[in-house]
Each structure stands twice: as structure tokens, then as C-alpha cells.
Design a protein around this motif. Structure first.
Motif, PDB file in Angstrom:
ATOM      1  N   ALA A  88       2.717   0.339 -10.310  1.00 48.38           N
ATOM      2  CA  ALA A  88       2.347   1.755 -10.188  1.00 48.38           C
ATOM      3  C   ALA A  88       3.552   2.643 -10.437  1.00 48.38           C
ATOM      4  O   ALA A  88       3.466   3.630 -11.181  1.00 48.38           O
ATOM      5  N   TRP A  89       4.688   2.306  -9.817  1.00 49.68           N
ATOM      6  CA  TRP A  89       5.909   3.083 -10.037  1.00 49.68           C
ATOM      7  C   TRP A  89       6.323   3.041 -11.498  1.00 49.68           C
ATOM      8  O   TRP A  89       6.710   4.057 -12.076  1.00 49.68           O
ATOM      9  N   GLY A  90       6.255   1.869 -12.114  1.00 49.98           N
ATOM     10  CA  GLY A  90       6.676   1.731 -13.508  1.00 49.98           C
ATOM     11  C   GLY A  90       5.813   2.541 -14.462  1.00 49.98           C
ATOM     12  O   GLY A  90       6.322   3.300 -15.293  1.00 49.98           O
ATOM     13  N   TRP A  91       4.502   2.369 -14.363  1.00 56.04           N
ATOM     14  CA  TRP A  91       3.606   3.064 -15.277  1.00 56.04           C
ATOM     15  C   TRP A  91       3.597   4.573 -15.055  1.00 56.04           C
ATOM     16  O   TRP A  91       3.662   5.352 -16.027  1.00 56.04           O
ATOM     17  N   MET A 112       0.809  -1.183   0.000  1.00 53.11           N
ATOM     18  CA  MET A 112       0.000   0.000   0.000  1.00 53.11           C
ATOM     19  C   MET A 112       0.866   1.266   0.000  1.00 53.11           C
ATOM     20  O   MET A 112       0.576   2.208  -0.720  1.00 53.11           O
ATOM     21  N   TRP A 113       1.918   1.280   0.817  1.00 53.52           N
ATOM     22  CA  TRP A 113       2.770   2.467   0.880  1.00 53.52           C
ATOM     23  C   TRP A 113       3.543   2.678  -0.411  1.00 53.52           C
ATOM     24  O   TRP A 113       3.829   3.824  -0.778  1.00 53.52           O
ATOM     25  N   THR A 114       3.885   1.601  -1.091  1.00 53.09           N
ATOM     26  CA  THR A 114       4.617   1.779  -2.357  1.00 53.09           C
ATOM     27  C   THR A 114       3.711   2.382  -3.421  1.00 53.09           C
ATOM     28  O   THR A 114       4.154   3.207  -4.217  1.00 53.09           O
ATOM     29  N   ARG A 115       2.448   1.988  -3.435  1.00 49.25           N
ATOM     30  CA  ARG A 115       1.513   2.590  -4.387  1.00 49.25           C
ATOM     31  C   ARG A 115       1.252   4.051  -4.039  1.00 49.25           C
ATOM     32  O   ARG A 115       1.148   4.899  -4.929  1.00 49.25           O
ATOM     33  N   ALA A 116       1.146   4.352  -2.749  1.00 43.68           N
ATOM     34  CA  ALA A 116       0.932   5.741  -2.339  1.00 43.68           C
ATOM     35  C   ALA A 116       2.130   6.608  -2.715  1.00 43.68           C
ATOM     36  O   ALA A 116       1.963   7.730  -3.222  1.00 43.68           O
ATOM     37  N   SER A 117       3.328   6.104  -2.476  1.00 42.47           N
ATOM     38  CA  SER A 117       4.513   6.889  -2.831  1.00 42.47           C
ATOM     39  C   SER A 117       4.657   7.024  -4.348  1.00 42.47           C
ATOM     40  O   SER A 117       5.163   8.030  -4.832  1.00 42.47           O
ATOM     41  N   ALA A 125       5.149   9.932 -16.762  1.00 39.61           N
ATOM     42  CA  ALA A 125       5.731  11.230 -16.419  1.00 39.61           C
ATOM     43  C   ALA A 125       6.934  11.539 -17.307  1.00 39.61           C
ATOM     44  O   ALA A 125       7.063  12.660 -17.819  1.00 39.61           O
ATOM     45  N   LEU A 126       7.794  10.562 -17.517  1.00 38.32           N
ATOM     46  CA  LEU A 126       8.966  10.788 -18.366  1.00 38.32           C
ATOM     47  C   LEU A 126       8.578  11.048 -19.814  1.00 38.32           C
ATOM     48  O   LEU A 126       9.200  11.871 -20.489  1.00 38.32           O
ATOM     49  N   SER A 162      -5.482   7.140  -8.530  1.00 37.60           N
ATOM     50  CA  SER A 162      -5.386   6.126  -9.578  1.00 37.60           C
ATOM     51  C   SER A 162      -4.228   5.166  -9.339  1.00 37.60           C
ATOM     52  O   SER A 162      -4.230   4.053  -9.874  1.00 37.60           O
ATOM     53  N   ALA A 163      -3.255   5.564  -8.536  1.00 35.12           N
ATOM     54  CA  ALA A 163      -2.132   4.667  -8.236  1.00 35.12           C
ATOM     55  C   ALA A 163      -2.607   3.450  -7.452  1.00 35.12           C
ATOM     56  O   ALA A 163      -2.000   2.376  -7.533  1.00 35.12           O
ATOM     57  N   PHE A 164      -3.687   3.578  -6.710  1.00 39.86           N
ATOM     58  CA  PHE A 164      -4.213   2.453  -5.941  1.00 39.86           C
ATOM     59  C   PHE A 164      -4.972   1.462  -6.802  1.00 39.86           C
ATOM     60  O   PHE A 164      -5.362   0.393  -6.329  1.00 39.86           O
ATOM     61  N   ARG A 165      -5.188   1.776  -8.063  1.00 37.86           N
ATOM     62  CA  ARG A 165      -5.845   0.849  -8.982  1.00 37.86           C
ATOM     63  C   ARG A 165      -4.880  -0.214  -9.515  1.00 37.86           C
ATOM     64  O   ARG A 165      -5.328  -1.213 -10.070  1.00 37.86           O
ATOM     65  N   PHE A 166      -3.588   0.002  -9.371  1.00 34.23           N
ATOM     66  CA  PHE A 166      -2.602  -0.965  -9.835  1.00 34.23           C
ATOM     67  C   PHE A 166      -2.537  -2.145  -8.882  1.00 34.23           C
ATOM     68  O   PHE A 166      -2.807  -2.013  -7.689  1.00 34.23           O
TER      69      PHE A 166
END
Length: 87
Positions: A62-65, A1-6, A70-71, A52-56
Motif C-alpha cells: 500500500a505504501w509503495g503503490w 492494518m495500521w500500516t495500510r491505514a497510515s 502520488a509522486l 482503497s488502501a485496505f485492498r492491498f
């Protein structure tokens, strides 16, 4: 959960900022005249990206997409500036 939030907070911030910058540059007129609207829209857009990060299914996805999006938008902004389409 924290990784998706970050993932929503860090690359989500960059994604929201890049999207607001892209819209500000592509609207007619100078980018300075669109900044007030951009600043008003930025926070709800960023919160939407965080949500929307919590949908992954995982934090790594989430970090990858979100990082890739963003890039790519930041790269598009850089290419538009480099090509001279925007100032």
C-alpha cells in the motif's frame, strides 16, 4: 492494518491533493474558479483512497503503490507547470 491505514492517510492525502490540482489546472478557465469544486471533491476522494488502501495485501504494498502514484501525479503537475501549459 495500521500500516495500510497510515498509507491511505499520508500518501493518500498527497495523491488526492495532486489529483484535485491536476483536474483544477486542466479544466478550462482559471484554476481559482475551480477551487471550490476541488475542495468539495477532495475529502470524499481522500476517503476513497484511504478505503482503497485496505485492498492491498500488505502495508508495504500500500505504501509503495500509493507513494508511487502520488509522486507520479505530483511530478506530472510539476512538468505541466515547468512546460508552461498551466500557470
Amino acid at each position: 492494518m495500521w500500516t495500510r491505514a497510515s498509507a491511505g492517510v499520508v500518501p493518500g492525502f498527497l495523491l488526492a491533493a495532486a489529483l484535485v490540482g491536476l483536474v483544477s489546472w486542466l479544466l478550462p478557465g482559471s484554476w481559482e474558479s475551480t477551487m471550490l469544486v476541488g475542495l468539495t471533491v477532495f475529502f470524499p476522494l481522500w476517503i476513497g483512497v484511504v478505503c482503497s488502501a485496505f485492498r492491498f495485501s500488505s502495508g508495504a504494498r500500500a505504501w509503495g503503490w500509493l507513494s508511487a502514484l502520488a509522486l507520479s501525479v505530483l511530478g506530472l503537475l510539476w512538468l505541466l507547470q515547468l512546460s508552461g501549459w498551466v500557470r
